[in-house]
Write an enzyme that holds these catalytic residues in place. Structure first.
Site, PDB file in Angstrom:
ATOM      1  CD  GLU A 252      -2.454  11.127   4.484  1.00  0.00           C
ATOM      2  OE1 GLU A 252      -3.066  10.843   5.520  1.00  0.00           O
ATOM      3  OE2 GLU A 252      -2.604  10.519   3.408  1.00  0.00           O
TER       4      GLU A 252
ATOM      5  CG  ASN B 213      -6.340   7.327  -8.135  1.00  0.00           C
ATOM      6  OD1 ASN B 213      -5.972   8.491  -7.985  1.00  0.00           O
ATOM      7  ND2 ASN B 213      -6.750   6.577  -7.130  1.00  0.00           N
TER       8      ASN B 213
ATOM      9  CG  ASN C  69      -1.020   5.533  -0.339  1.00  0.00           C
ATOM     10  OD1 ASN C  69      -1.194   4.785   0.611  1.00  0.00           O
ATOM     11  ND2 ASN C  69      -2.042   6.013  -1.040  1.00  0.00           N
TER      12      ASN C  69
ATOM     13  CB  SER D 177      -6.142  10.972  -0.010  1.00  0.00           C
ATOM     14  OG  SER D 177      -4.887  10.326  -0.124  1.00  0.00           O
TER      15      SER D 177
ATOM     16  CE  LYS E  90      -3.454   2.831   0.573  1.00  0.00           C
ATOM     17  NZ  LYS E  90      -3.981   3.270   1.830  1.00  0.00           N
TER      18      LYS E  90
ATOM     19  CG  ASN F 116      -1.644   9.004  -2.982  1.00  0.00           C
ATOM     20  OD1 ASN F 116      -1.943   8.022  -3.640  1.00  0.00           O
ATOM     21  ND2 ASN F 116      -2.184   9.233  -1.808  1.00  0.00           N
TER      22      ASN F 116
HETATM   23  C1  LIG Z   1      -5.817   3.761  -2.735  1.00  0.00           C
HETATM   24  C2  LIG Z   1      -5.742   5.244  -3.014  1.00  0.00           C
HETATM   25  C3  LIG Z   1      -4.446   5.578  -3.724  1.00  0.00           C
HETATM   26  C4  LIG Z   1      -6.927   5.487  -3.923  1.00  0.00           C
HETATM   27  O1  LIG Z   1      -7.052   6.789  -4.385  1.00  0.00           O
HETATM   28  C5  LIG Z   1      -5.883   6.000  -1.707  1.00  0.00           C
HETATM   29  O2  LIG Z   1      -5.032   5.430  -0.732  1.00  0.00           O
HETATM   30  C6  LIG Z   1      -5.619   7.497  -1.759  1.00  0.00           C
HETATM   31  O3  LIG Z   1      -6.286   8.199  -2.504  1.00  0.00           O
HETATM   32  O4  LIG Z   1      -4.749   7.962  -1.005  1.00  0.00           O
END
Ligand SMILES: CC(C)(CO)[C@@H](O)C(=O)[O-]
Length: 440
Positions: free
Chosen positions: A402, A318, A304, A390, A300, A308
Site C-alpha cells: 500500500e 514492529n 504506517n 501488513s 495513523k 511499515n
Molecule cells: C498498526 C499497524 C502498523 C500494526 O502492524 C498496522 O496498521 C499495519 O500493520 O499496517
C-alpha cells in the site's frame, strides 16, 4: 446486543477476518465477500469458520477459538477494457452467480487501499440506499480522495478535479453498474484509524486437533491490541473544493489555522456507539468531532509511513523498529516531514486540547507536535511489537504493498505545497524496489 442485522465484510485479509470473527461471534449474520470463487470454495472446504488466536492477551495462555459458521461469496467483478483504462464492464460470471439478489446495508471494507475504489464500485449496485459502509484501510485519506475523484457524483460529493474526473464519467460508471435508480448518494461512509496488529496464520497442528476437523485454514493471530477510532467521512470531502489534503493550500501549513469540520451528531453516532458496544474486543471509539478524527487519521498515516516500510526493509517485527537508534531517528524524521507538510496543529499533543476538545494552535509548537507524534508512533509499534506489519505480510506473500497510498500520498501532498519529503521519498523508493525484487 447483536440484532438479526446482516453485515457484509469485504476482504479476507487479517483485518477483514478479525471483524468477521467478532461480528459473527456476538451473533450477527455475516457474509464474507472474497476476491474469487476459488477463495470461497477454500473457505467452505475449511468449515466456513474463522479461527482466532488472541496472542495479545497476557493474562491467560491464549488458545485458538473459532467463530460459528458464516456465509461467503465472491466479489463482483469489473474488468478494465484494453482500449480505455477508465471504462469497465461486468464479468458475465459474476452477473449470473455473484451476490445474486443480495442487498447490502452494513458493509466493512477491509480491502487493500489500492483495491478499494474498484471493489466499492463493483458493489454499488448491491447496496441499499443509506447503506452504512466503514473504510478500514491504511492510507484511508488517500483512498477517500480517490473515491471522491472517481465516484464523487454517485456519492453525492462535489466533483473537485475535472481533469481526473471528466464530466460524464461518473454517469457512465453508473450506467455500466446499473445503479441509476440506486440512491448511492445516500450511502453513509465512515473512516477509521485502526491500530490493531494482526496477521493471517493457520493454527499449529495440536490446536487443530482440539477443534473440529478441517476448520481454521482461515485463521488469524491478533498479536497487538490497538483500537479503531471511527467517524463520518462526509465532512472532510463535502466542505472543500480542492483535493482533501493533497490539494494546494491557500496558505502555508505552518501558518494555517486548524482546519475545522462540522461536528457529526445523531443517527451516525448512535450507529457507531451501538457497534462499539456490540464488539468490545475490537476496542472501537466513535469520534463525533471530525477535526479530532482527522488528527487520528493523520497520526495513523505517520505510523504506517514509518513502521511499515522499516519492517519491510529490515525484515523485522514492529517492536524492533522502536529499539534501534537508527530506526528511531528515521521515525522522528518521518514525523517531522508530516508536520512540515500538514502543519503542527493536527498533531497537537492531547494535553494541548481544551476540555471541549478544541485544538489549541497558538499554544502548540512544532517541537511539541513532533514529540507527541513521535511518541505516539513508538507507542503503536510497541503495542504491536510482535506483529508482522501488513506491508511485511504483503511482501512475504509477493503482493503489491500500500506504499503509494502511504509515503507516496505524502509525497503528493508535499509537492502540492512546494515542499520536499526526502525521508518519505527514500522509504517509498526502497519499498517499490523491494516489490520489484519480490515479483521476479
Ligand atoms: C498498526 C499497524 C502498523 C500494526 O502492524 C498496522 O496498521 C499495519 O500493520 O499496517
Amino acid at each position: 446486543m447483536a440484532s438479526s442485522q446482516v453485515w457484509h465484510v469485504l476482504g479476507g485479509g487479517s483485518l477483514g477476518l478479525l471483524c468477521a470473527f467478532h461480528l459473527r461471534t456476538v451473533g450477527f449474520a455475516v457474509n464474507l465477500i472474497l476476491r474469487s470463487s476459488s477463495a470461497v470454495t477454500a473457505f467452505k472446504q475449511s468449515g466456513s469458520c474463522v479461527g482466532l488466536l488472541e496472542s495479545w492477551r497476557k493474562d491467560s495462555v491464549p488458545s485458538w477459538r473459532r467463530s460459528p459458521p458464516l456465509q461467503a461469496t465472491s466479489i463482483p467483478c469489473i474488468v478494465n477494457t484494453a482500449s480505455d483504462n477508465n471504462s469497465h464492464v461486468f464479468c458475465g460470471e459474476f452477473l449470473s452467480k455473484g451476490l445474486g439478489a443480495t442487498r447490502i446495508n452494513r458493509l466493512i471494507v477491509a480491502t487493500k487501499a489500492q483495491d478499494t475504489v474498484l471493489a466499492l464500485r463493483n458493489l454499488l449496485p448491491y447496496m441499499d440506499p443509506g447503506c452504512r459502509c466503514i473504510l478500514l484501510q491504511n492510507g484511508v485519506l488517500a483512498v477517500a480522495e480517490e473515491l471522491q475523484q472517481t465516484l464523487g457524483e454517485q456519492l453525492g460529493w462535489t466533483t473537485r478535479s475535472p481533469d481526473l474526473h471528466p464530466q460524464g464519467r461518473a454517469a457512465m460508471y453508473a450506467d455500466v453498474a446499473g445503479i441509476k435508480d440506486v440512491a448511492a448518494g445516500k450511502m453513509r461512509l465512515y473512516v477509521a484509524s485502526v491500530t490493531h496488529g494482526c496477521y493471517r496464520e493457520a493454527p499449529p497442528q495440536q490446536d487443530i486437533q482440539r477443534l473440529p476437523s478441517d476448520s481454521l485454514a482461515f485463521g488469524l493471530v491478533h498479536a497487538g491490541l490497538g483500537s479503531i477510532t471511527v467517524g463520518v467521512l462526509g465532512p472532510f470531502l463535502a466542505s472543500t473544493s480542492a483535493p482533501l489534503l493533497t490539494g494546494k493550500p491557500s496558505i502555508t501549513p505552518e501558518h494555517s489555522p486548524p482546519q475545522r469540520f462540522d461536528t457529526v451528531h445523531g443517527d451516525d453516532m448512535a450507529f457507531l456507539q451501538d457497534l462499539a458496544a456490540d464488539l468490545p474486543d475490537l476496542n472501537i471509539h466513535p469520534e463525533a468531532d471530525s477535526s479530532v478524527l482527522l488528527h487520528g487519521l493523520l497520526a495513523k498515516l505517520a505510523a504506517n509511513c514509518a513502521i511499515n516500510p522499516l519492517t519491510v526493509l529490515l525484515g523485522c517485527c514492529n517492536g524492533t523498529v522502536t529499539e534501534l537508534p537508527q530506526t528511531r531517528g528515521i521515525i522522528l524524521d518521518i514525523c517531522r516531514e508530516l508536520i512540515a507538510i500538514f502543519g503542527p496543529t493536527p498533531f497537537a499533543p492531547p494535553g494541548l486540547k481544551s476540555g471541549d476538545r478544541e485544538l489549541a494552535p497558538l499554544d502548540c509548537t512544532k517541537e511539541e507536535s513532533e514529540k507527541a507524534l513521535y511518541d505516539w508512533v513508538l507507542a503503536v509499534a510497541a503495542a504491536t511489537a510482535n506483529n508482522r506489519s501488513s506491508m511485511l505480510q504483503d511482501i512475504a506473500a509477493g503482493r503489491a504493498t500500500e506504499v503509494d497510498y502511504l509515503n507516496g500520498w505524502v509525497l503528493r501532498a508535499a509537492a502540492a505545497r512546494g515542499l520536499q519529503a526526502p525521508v518519505n521519498a527514500t522509504l517509498h523508493a526502497l519499498v517499490k524496489a523491494r516489490e520489484k525484487l519480490v515479483a521476479v
